[in-house]
Scaffold this motif. Structure first.
Motif, PDB file in Angstrom:
ATOM      1  N   ASP A   1      52.122   2.181 -23.369  1.00  0.00           N
ATOM      2  CA  ASP A   1      51.616   2.372 -24.614  1.00  0.00           C
ATOM      3  C   ASP A   1      50.157   2.572 -24.182  1.00  0.00           C
ATOM      4  O   ASP A   1      49.414   1.581 -23.692  1.00  0.00           O
ATOM      5  CB  ASP A   1      51.499   1.297 -25.520  1.00  0.00           C
ATOM      6  N   CYS A   2      49.257   3.607 -24.250  1.00  0.00           N
ATOM      7  CA  CYS A   2      48.019   3.897 -24.001  1.00  0.00           C
ATOM      8  C   CYS A   2      46.949   3.522 -24.964  1.00  0.00           C
ATOM      9  O   CYS A   2      45.774   3.470 -24.585  1.00  0.00           O
ATOM     10  CB  CYS A   2      47.827   5.497 -23.585  1.00  0.00           C
ATOM     11  N   PHE A   3      47.191   3.154 -26.064  1.00  0.00           N
ATOM     12  CA  PHE A   3      46.173   2.811 -27.140  1.00  0.00           C
ATOM     13  C   PHE A   3      45.304   1.802 -26.742  1.00  0.00           C
ATOM     14  O   PHE A   3      44.257   1.695 -26.862  1.00  0.00           O
ATOM     15  CB  PHE A   3      46.878   2.541 -28.364  1.00  0.00           C
ATOM     16  N   PRO A   4      45.877   0.621 -26.006  1.00  0.00           N
ATOM     17  CA  PRO A   4      44.932  -0.249 -25.727  1.00  0.00           C
ATOM     18  C   PRO A   4      43.638   0.112 -24.602  1.00  0.00           C
ATOM     19  O   PRO A   4      42.918  -0.621 -24.261  1.00  0.00           O
ATOM     20  CB  PRO A   4      45.756  -1.370 -25.169  1.00  0.00           C
ATOM     21  N   ILE A   5      44.135   1.303 -23.959  1.00  0.00           N
ATOM     22  CA  ILE A   5      43.068   1.604 -22.778  1.00  0.00           C
ATOM     23  C   ILE A   5      42.371   2.888 -23.328  1.00  0.00           C
ATOM     24  O   ILE A   5      41.501   3.194 -22.370  1.00  0.00           O
ATOM     25  CB  ILE A   5      43.760   1.897 -21.360  1.00  0.00           C
ATOM     26  N   LEU A   6      42.537   3.314 -24.289  1.00  0.00           N
ATOM     27  CA  LEU A   6      41.752   4.712 -25.053  1.00  0.00           C
ATOM     28  C   LEU A   6      40.540   4.335 -25.638  1.00  0.00           C
ATOM     29  O   LEU A   6      40.513   3.310 -26.311  1.00  0.00           O
ATOM     30  CB  LEU A   6      42.845   5.339 -25.953  1.00  0.00           C
ATOM     31  N   ASP A   7      39.565   5.040 -25.242  1.00  0.00           N
ATOM     32  CA  ASP A   7      38.029   5.215 -25.730  1.00  0.00           C
ATOM     33  C   ASP A   7      38.025   6.658 -26.324  1.00  0.00           C
ATOM     34  O   ASP A   7      38.505   7.369 -25.541  1.00  0.00           O
ATOM     35  CB  ASP A   7      37.038   4.853 -24.764  1.00  0.00           C
ATOM     36  N   LEU A   8      37.804   6.700 -27.498  1.00  0.00           N
ATOM     37  CA  LEU A   8      37.385   8.119 -28.148  1.00  0.00           C
ATOM     38  C   LEU A   8      35.966   8.212 -28.454  1.00  0.00           C
ATOM     39  O   LEU A   8      35.413   7.323 -29.040  1.00  0.00           O
ATOM     40  CB  LEU A   8      38.109   8.236 -29.432  1.00  0.00           C
ATOM     41  N   ASN A   9      35.431   9.646 -28.204  1.00  0.00           N
ATOM     42  CA  ASN A   9      34.028   9.915 -28.644  1.00  0.00           C
ATOM     43  C   ASN A   9      34.014  11.306 -28.876  1.00  0.00           C
ATOM     44  O   ASN A   9      35.006  12.133 -28.577  1.00  0.00           O
ATOM     45  CB  ASN A   9      33.066   9.343 -27.663  1.00  0.00           C
ATOM     46  N   SER A  10      32.891  11.657 -29.522  1.00  0.00           N
ATOM     47  CA  SER A  10      32.707  13.172 -30.000  1.00  0.00           C
ATOM     48  C   SER A  10      31.222  13.340 -29.667  1.00  0.00           C
ATOM     49  O   SER A  10      30.301  12.884 -30.089  1.00  0.00           O
ATOM     50  CB  SER A  10      33.059  13.495 -31.275  1.00  0.00           C
ATOM     51  N   ARG A  11      31.030  14.548 -28.998  1.00  0.00           N
ATOM     52  CA  ARG A  11      29.587  15.347 -29.171  1.00  0.00           C
ATOM     53  C   ARG A  11      29.580  16.458 -30.028  1.00  0.00           C
ATOM     54  O   ARG A  11      28.709  17.027 -30.260  1.00  0.00           O
ATOM     55  CB  ARG A  11      29.324  15.777 -27.744  1.00  0.00           C
ATOM     56  N   ALA A  12      30.717  16.746 -30.683  1.00  0.00           N
ATOM     57  CA  ALA A  12      30.884  17.836 -31.637  1.00  0.00           C
ATOM     58  C   ALA A  12      30.443  17.480 -33.022  1.00  0.00           C
ATOM     59  O   ALA A  12      30.230  16.277 -33.055  1.00  0.00           O
ATOM     60  CB  ALA A  12      32.551  18.695 -31.721  1.00  0.00           C
TER      61      ALA A  12
END
Length: 144
Positions: free
Chosen positions: A127-138
């Protein structure tokens, strides 16, 4: 204070110091997914540039995401499945994906609906959700 009290107080101070390095080394690192930019394409669609920053100590031979594309009104326009594998350890990887039949200006948000595959090299799926960080420059946000 008695000798017994001194020993208990000293022992209480030593325990947190000895456990602190163990807790710090248990951090698996982070996997960052960044929506870097959009680009209109001639066929009438939108090309999305994603950067995957694998700051974990694991290479991933499988990494697939299901994304919900929300239009300018915040309504789900479509689901898009993307395969970003492989993701080598300690590297940043650029992946381009086309979103057909929509303009970039009409995308208000991209929702990470699910990670359908997260497979470390030579290991079972995790399960990758605990290690995921999301961001956007768009112009559109990338959110969980």
């Amino acid at each position: 204070m008695t000798t017994k009290t001194h020993l208990i107080a000293a022992f209480a101070l030593v325990i947190p110091l000895t456990l602190a390095p163990v807790a710090a080394s248990a951090d698996p690192g982070r996997l960052t997914v960044e929506l870097n930019k959009f680009e209109e394409i001639d066929s009438g669609g939108c090309r999305a540039f994603f950067l995957f920053r694998n700051q974990t100590d694991t290479s991933f031979e499988g990494f697939e995401m299901s994304l919900a594309i929300l239009d300018g009104n915040g309504v789900i326009d479509r689901l898009l499945s993307i395969d970003a594998a492989p993701l080598p350890v300690a590297r940043t990887t650029l992946k381009l994906f086309e979103i057909p039949d929509t303009t970039c200006a009409n995308i208000s948000e991209i929702l990470l609906h699910e990670v359908s595959s997260c497979k470390p090299q030579n290991e079972d799926e995790i399960d990758c959700f605990p290690i995921l960080d999301l961001n956007s420059r768009a112009a559109a946000a990338l959110v969980k």
